[in-house]
Design a protein around this motif. Sequence first.
Motif, PDB file in Angstrom:
ATOM      1  N   GLY A 124     -11.612  12.254   4.004  1.00  0.00           N
ATOM      2  CA  GLY A 124     -10.608  11.358   4.555  1.00  0.00           C
ATOM      3  C   GLY A 124      -9.353  12.097   4.971  1.00  0.00           C
ATOM      4  N   LEU A 125      -8.293  11.347   5.118  1.00  0.00           N
ATOM      5  CA  LEU A 125      -7.002  11.885   5.526  1.00  0.00           C
ATOM      6  C   LEU A 125      -6.123  11.979   4.287  1.00  0.00           C
ATOM      7  N   ASP A 126      -5.582  13.151   4.053  1.00  0.00           N
ATOM      8  CA  ASP A 126      -4.726  13.364   2.887  1.00  0.00           C
ATOM      9  C   ASP A 126      -3.319  13.697   3.387  1.00  0.00           C
ATOM     10  N   ILE A 127      -2.364  12.838   3.059  1.00  0.00           N
ATOM     11  CA  ILE A 127      -0.971  13.099   3.408  1.00  0.00           C
ATOM     12  C   ILE A 127      -0.457  14.154   2.439  1.00  0.00           C
ATOM     13  N   TYR A 132     -11.348   8.626  10.019  1.00  0.00           N
ATOM     14  CA  TYR A 132     -11.249   8.562   8.567  1.00  0.00           C
ATOM     15  C   TYR A 132     -11.321   7.110   8.110  1.00  0.00           C
ATOM     16  N   GLU A 133     -11.744   6.923   6.876  1.00  0.00           N
ATOM     17  CA  GLU A 133     -11.793   5.591   6.284  1.00  0.00           C
ATOM     18  C   GLU A 133     -10.932   5.488   5.040  1.00  0.00           C
ATOM     19  N   ARG A 134     -10.394   6.642   4.599  1.00  0.00           N
ATOM     20  CA  ARG A 134      -9.603   6.647   3.363  1.00  0.00           C
ATOM     21  C   ARG A 134      -8.405   7.562   3.555  1.00  0.00           C
ATOM     22  N   VAL A 135      -7.259   7.094   3.092  1.00  0.00           N
ATOM     23  CA  VAL A 135      -6.030   7.891   3.139  1.00  0.00           C
ATOM     24  C   VAL A 135      -5.549   8.063   1.707  1.00  0.00           C
ATOM     25  N   THR A 136      -5.208   9.300   1.345  1.00  0.00           N
ATOM     26  CA  THR A 136      -4.707   9.576   0.003  1.00  0.00           C
ATOM     27  C   THR A 136      -3.351  10.268   0.086  1.00  0.00           C
ATOM     28  N   LEU A 185      -2.304   7.921  -4.886  1.00  0.00           N
ATOM     29  CA  LEU A 185      -2.456   6.607  -4.282  1.00  0.00           C
ATOM     30  C   LEU A 185      -3.491   6.711  -3.161  1.00  0.00           C
ATOM     31  N   GLU A 186      -4.124   5.609  -2.884  1.00  0.00           N
ATOM     32  CA  GLU A 186      -5.198   5.601  -1.882  1.00  0.00           C
ATOM     33  C   GLU A 186      -5.179   4.300  -1.097  1.00  0.00           C
ATOM     34  N   LYS A 187      -5.536   4.418   0.163  1.00  0.00           N
ATOM     35  CA  LYS A 187      -5.681   3.259   1.026  1.00  0.00           C
ATOM     36  C   LYS A 187      -7.036   3.377   1.704  1.00  0.00           C
ATOM     37  N   ASN A 188      -7.902   2.381   1.472  1.00  0.00           N
ATOM     38  CA  ASN A 188      -9.215   2.376   2.090  1.00  0.00           C
ATOM     39  C   ASN A 188      -9.185   1.512   3.340  1.00  0.00           C
ATOM     40  N   LEU A 189      -9.714   2.049   4.417  1.00  0.00           N
ATOM     41  CA  LEU A 189      -9.723   1.331   5.677  1.00  0.00           C
ATOM     42  C   LEU A 189     -11.117   0.862   6.056  1.00  0.00           C
ATOM     43  N   ALA A 190     -12.104   1.254   5.269  1.00  0.00           N
ATOM     44  CA  ALA A 190     -13.481   0.872   5.558  1.00  0.00           C
ATOM     45  C   ALA A 190     -13.651  -0.634   5.333  1.00  0.00           C
ATOM     46  N   PRO A 191     -14.495  -1.257   6.127  1.00  0.00           N
ATOM     47  CA  PRO A 191     -14.724  -2.716   5.957  1.00  0.00           C
ATOM     48  C   PRO A 191     -15.406  -3.041   4.645  1.00  0.00           C
TER      49      PRO A 191
END
Length: 152
Positions: free
Chosen positions: A74-77, A106-110, A146-152
């Motif tokens: 995924g995408l890691d800030i 990406y489907e997940r951002v951390t 912290l995590e944000k999931n964008l997958a359906p």
Amino acid sequence: MIRKLNVSNIQEASEILRVQVPAYKVEAEIIGFDDIPPLKETLEELMQCKEQFYGYFIEEELAGVISYVLDESGLDIYRLVVHPDHFRKGIASSLITFLLALELPYERVTVSTGTSNSPARDLYKRFGFQETKQIQIGENVWLTSLEKNLAP
């Protein structure tokens, strides 16, 4: 205005450090821990990192920076910094909004931040991030992931 930065360019890397160091000094005070790696990062180390950078400019002045790494997980800030002269102007929110709107695969951002840094944790939560874990990095010093999931 937000635009892509070239961290391998010495002038742009120097400007990133000019924003990054005072921003991380504030975080160090908030969390009571001054061994934050980007606080001690050299120009050469910054120029060799593999992150992608975007900068928020007020007129021609770099006021904030966000960086990330995108890989199969995924995408890691990696960094989100705003120069203290520009706190409370919505710059961090604008940078997060911009990054999340990029058409990247990406489907997940951390992201991670100091557990005691409630302004940062609250900011990410406003964008739908949820706390996933805490790890101790020093005596009485914790990081929150912290995590944000964008997958359906």
